[in-house]
Design a protein around this motif. Sequence first.
Motif, PDB file in Angstrom:
ATOM      1  N   ALA A   1       0.660  -1.314  -0.080  1.00  0.00           N
ATOM      2  CA  ALA A   1       0.059  -0.016   0.061  1.00  0.00           C
ATOM      3  C   ALA A   1       0.845   1.228  -0.061  1.00  0.00           C
ATOM      4  O   ALA A   1       0.441   2.286  -0.832  1.00  0.00           O
ATOM      5  CB  ALA A   1      -0.862  -0.008   1.260  1.00  0.00           C
ATOM      6  N   PRO A   2       2.107   1.346   0.770  1.00  0.00           N
ATOM      7  CA  PRO A   2       2.675   2.698   0.739  1.00  0.00           C
ATOM      8  C   PRO A   2       3.363   2.793  -0.635  1.00  0.00           C
ATOM      9  O   PRO A   2       3.360   4.181  -0.954  1.00  0.00           O
ATOM     10  CB  PRO A   2       3.795   2.131   1.838  1.00  0.00           C
ATOM     11  N   THR A   3       3.552   1.761  -1.217  1.00  0.00           N
ATOM     12  CA  THR A   3       4.274   1.919  -2.634  1.00  0.00           C
ATOM     13  C   THR A   3       3.193   2.450  -3.694  1.00  0.00           C
ATOM     14  O   THR A   3       3.400   3.586  -4.333  1.00  0.00           O
ATOM     15  CB  THR A   3       4.974   0.626  -3.329  1.00  0.00           C
ATOM     16  N   VAL A   4       1.934   1.899  -3.597  1.00  0.00           N
ATOM     17  CA  VAL A   4       0.984   2.227  -4.223  1.00  0.00           C
ATOM     18  C   VAL A   4       0.467   3.898  -4.268  1.00  0.00           C
ATOM     19  O   VAL A   4       0.367   4.662  -5.006  1.00  0.00           O
ATOM     20  CB  VAL A   4      -0.546   1.423  -4.201  1.00  0.00           C
ATOM     21  N   GLU A   5       0.347   4.274  -2.795  1.00  0.00           N
ATOM     22  CA  GLU A   5       0.228   5.537  -2.548  1.00  0.00           C
ATOM     23  C   GLU A   5       1.227   6.436  -2.957  1.00  0.00           C
ATOM     24  O   GLU A   5       0.869   7.879  -3.657  1.00  0.00           O
ATOM     25  CB  GLU A   5       0.093   5.604  -0.990  1.00  0.00           C
ATOM     26  N   GLN A   6       2.504   6.259  -2.965  1.00  0.00           N
ATOM     27  CA  GLN A   6       3.630   7.061  -3.372  1.00  0.00           C
ATOM     28  C   GLN A   6       3.669   7.253  -4.866  1.00  0.00           C
ATOM     29  O   GLN A   6       3.718   8.130  -5.354  1.00  0.00           O
ATOM     30  CB  GLN A   6       5.019   6.611  -2.780  1.00  0.00           C
ATOM     31  N   ARG A   7       3.362   6.357  -5.547  1.00  0.00           N
ATOM     32  CA  ARG A   7       3.212   6.340  -6.900  1.00  0.00           C
ATOM     33  C   ARG A   7       2.007   7.031  -7.350  1.00  0.00           C
ATOM     34  O   ARG A   7       2.182   8.050  -8.340  1.00  0.00           O
ATOM     35  CB  ARG A   7       3.089   5.016  -7.517  1.00  0.00           C
ATOM     36  N   LEU A   8       1.053   6.963  -6.667  1.00  0.00           N
ATOM     37  CA  LEU A   8      -0.013   7.718  -7.314  1.00  0.00           C
ATOM     38  C   LEU A   8       0.220   9.352  -6.931  1.00  0.00           C
ATOM     39  O   LEU A   8      -0.078  10.194  -7.637  1.00  0.00           O
ATOM     40  CB  LEU A   8      -1.494   7.211  -6.460  1.00  0.00           C
ATOM     41  N   LEU A   9       0.683   9.701  -5.604  1.00  0.00           N
ATOM     42  CA  LEU A   9       0.964  10.960  -5.139  1.00  0.00           C
ATOM     43  C   LEU A   9       2.242  11.504  -6.069  1.00  0.00           C
ATOM     44  O   LEU A   9       2.065  12.504  -6.745  1.00  0.00           O
ATOM     45  CB  LEU A   9       1.550  10.952  -3.766  1.00  0.00           C
ATOM     46  N   GLN A  10       3.165  10.545  -6.452  1.00  0.00           N
ATOM     47  CA  GLN A  10       4.313  11.180  -7.412  1.00  0.00           C
ATOM     48  C   GLN A  10       3.593  11.369  -8.699  1.00  0.00           C
ATOM     49  O   GLN A  10       4.077  12.568  -9.381  1.00  0.00           O
ATOM     50  CB  GLN A  10       5.142  10.023  -7.575  1.00  0.00           C
ATOM     51  N   ALA A  11       2.847  10.786  -9.211  1.00  0.00           N
ATOM     52  CA  ALA A  11       2.217  10.958 -10.532  1.00  0.00           C
ATOM     53  C   ALA A  11       1.323  12.154 -10.526  1.00  0.00           C
ATOM     54  O   ALA A  11       1.477  12.945 -11.691  1.00  0.00           O
ATOM     55  CB  ALA A  11       1.161   9.753 -10.994  1.00  0.00           C
ATOM     56  N   GLY A  12       0.353  12.467  -9.611  1.00  0.00           N
ATOM     57  CA  GLY A  12      -0.196  13.728  -9.483  1.00  0.00           C
ATOM     58  C   GLY A  12       0.485  14.951  -9.586  1.00  0.00           C
ATOM     59  O   GLY A  12       0.584  15.939 -10.191  1.00  0.00           O
ATOM     60  N   ILE A  13       1.817  14.867  -8.750  1.00  0.00           N
ATOM     61  CA  ILE A  13       2.606  16.071  -8.561  1.00  0.00           C
ATOM     62  C   ILE A  13       3.374  16.433  -9.853  1.00  0.00           C
ATOM     63  O   ILE A  13       3.456  17.287 -10.253  1.00  0.00           O
ATOM     64  CB  ILE A  13       3.704  15.865  -7.439  1.00  0.00           C
ATOM     65  N   ARG A  14       3.791  15.314 -10.185  1.00  0.00           N
ATOM     66  CA  ARG A  14       4.557  15.318 -11.756  1.00  0.00           C
ATOM     67  C   ARG A  14       3.626  15.756 -13.000  1.00  0.00           C
ATOM     68  O   ARG A  14       3.971  16.472 -13.579  1.00  0.00           O
ATOM     69  CB  ARG A  14       5.244  14.184 -11.947  1.00  0.00           C
ATOM     70  N   LEU A  15       2.302  15.114 -12.989  1.00  0.00           N
ATOM     71  CA  LEU A  15       1.502  15.812 -13.869  1.00  0.00           C
ATOM     72  C   LEU A  15       0.982  17.244 -13.814  1.00  0.00           C
ATOM     73  O   LEU A  15       1.216  17.962 -14.786  1.00  0.00           O
ATOM     74  CB  LEU A  15       0.110  14.865 -13.862  1.00  0.00           C
ATOM     75  N   ALA A  16       1.139  17.755 -12.721  1.00  0.00           N
ATOM     76  CA  ALA A  16       0.925  19.291 -12.509  1.00  0.00           C
ATOM     77  C   ALA A  16       2.142  19.887 -12.863  1.00  0.00           C
ATOM     78  O   ALA A  16       2.121  21.049 -13.636  1.00  0.00           O
ATOM     79  CB  ALA A  16       0.698  19.388 -11.070  1.00  0.00           C
ATOM     80  N   GLY A  17       3.188  19.194 -12.498  1.00  0.00           N
ATOM     81  CA  GLY A  17       4.546  19.955 -13.017  1.00  0.00           C
ATOM     82  C   GLY A  17       4.655  20.067 -14.471  1.00  0.00           C
ATOM     83  O   GLY A  17       5.044  21.379 -15.059  1.00  0.00           O
ATOM     84  N   VAL A  18       4.351  19.027 -15.124  1.00  0.00           N
ATOM     85  CA  VAL A  18       4.487  18.952 -16.664  1.00  0.00           C
ATOM     86  C   VAL A  18       3.472  20.078 -17.206  1.00  0.00           C
ATOM     87  O   VAL A  18       3.748  20.882 -18.106  1.00  0.00           O
ATOM     88  CB  VAL A  18       4.016  17.578 -17.131  1.00  0.00           C
ATOM     89  N   LEU A  19       2.357  20.087 -16.571  1.00  0.00           N
ATOM     90  CA  LEU A  19       1.216  21.035 -17.177  1.00  0.00           C
ATOM     91  C   LEU A  19       1.713  22.604 -16.961  1.00  0.00           C
ATOM     92  O   LEU A  19       1.279  23.538 -17.764  1.00  0.00           O
ATOM     93  CB  LEU A  19      -0.317  20.663 -16.857  1.00  0.00           C
ATOM     94  N   ASN A  20       2.052  22.850 -15.784  1.00  0.00           N
ATOM     95  CA  ASN A  20       2.450  24.037 -15.297  1.00  0.00           C
ATOM     96  C   ASN A  20       3.464  24.562 -16.238  1.00  0.00           C
ATOM     97  O   ASN A  20       3.738  25.624 -16.778  1.00  0.00           O
ATOM     98  CB  ASN A  20       3.039  24.184 -14.048  1.00  0.00           C
TER      99      ASN A  20
END
Length: 261
Positions: free
Chosen positions: A237-256
């Motif tokens: 679960a910690p791995t899943v949660e981190q990958r979901l969070l990293q994906a969201g943060i990085r998606l925002a970074g790409v779009l910004n």
Amino acid sequence: MYKKITLVALLAFLPFSLLAWGVEGHRVIGKIAENHLSKKARAQIQQLLGTERLPLVSTFPDEIRPYPEFAHTSPWHYVNTPVGLGQDEYIRTITTMEKPNAYRALQEQLQKLKDPATSKEDKVFALKFIVHIVGDVHQPMHTATAETSGGNKIKVKFRGRESNLHSVWDSGLVDYPAITYLEMAQQLDHATKSEVRQWQQAVPATWFWESYQLSQPLLTEAEQHPDLDYTYYPKYAPTVEQRLLQAGIRLAGVLNEVYGG
């Protein structure tokens, strides 16, 4: 360029294994990204999407996959490479791969989104795929080995049901807590400023490499112990949660970055 397709109609016959991160996972990523958009990026995205929002468009690429006119997009959801590659060899492999794959598709759709000459319709299409692909490549099985077909060939039992490792990581682990995507996004979206900065500085090839590294022991473990018992979820679960969070943060970074935010 594309037809408007209802989610309900499609989910009725879309194979479970194609729902990368599942509907919930992709929407979690979209919501986290939405929380971290700059004002400029938010305004530009709203101009493109109208009343639609990132969490809800995040599953569009999965929704259109069964349609013949979009068959060419199927390889855009993953990249499969040989087992045992080192970082330099892996990155060289995915960045020079000629056949369609997630890395190549992400670069192409980003270029279309940035190009002033791209029509609004094509920009909307590109944006929806960017949102989806960034999510996909943070799921380890979407960069897993060609030998196992991204974990699809590894048959396992999860929560007493026959499945395969790819499906378990796509949806089984994300759906396990039985909470809404809004609840999960709120629960996970607590990255520190340092983490946000570090994760957004990493180039896309690094995201792929991270997932590839994660996938290797997961594949080996499941092949040796295919009965994924009650300890599997709390272990990963910690791995899943981190990958979901990293994906969201990085998606925002790409779009910004695209919109100069």
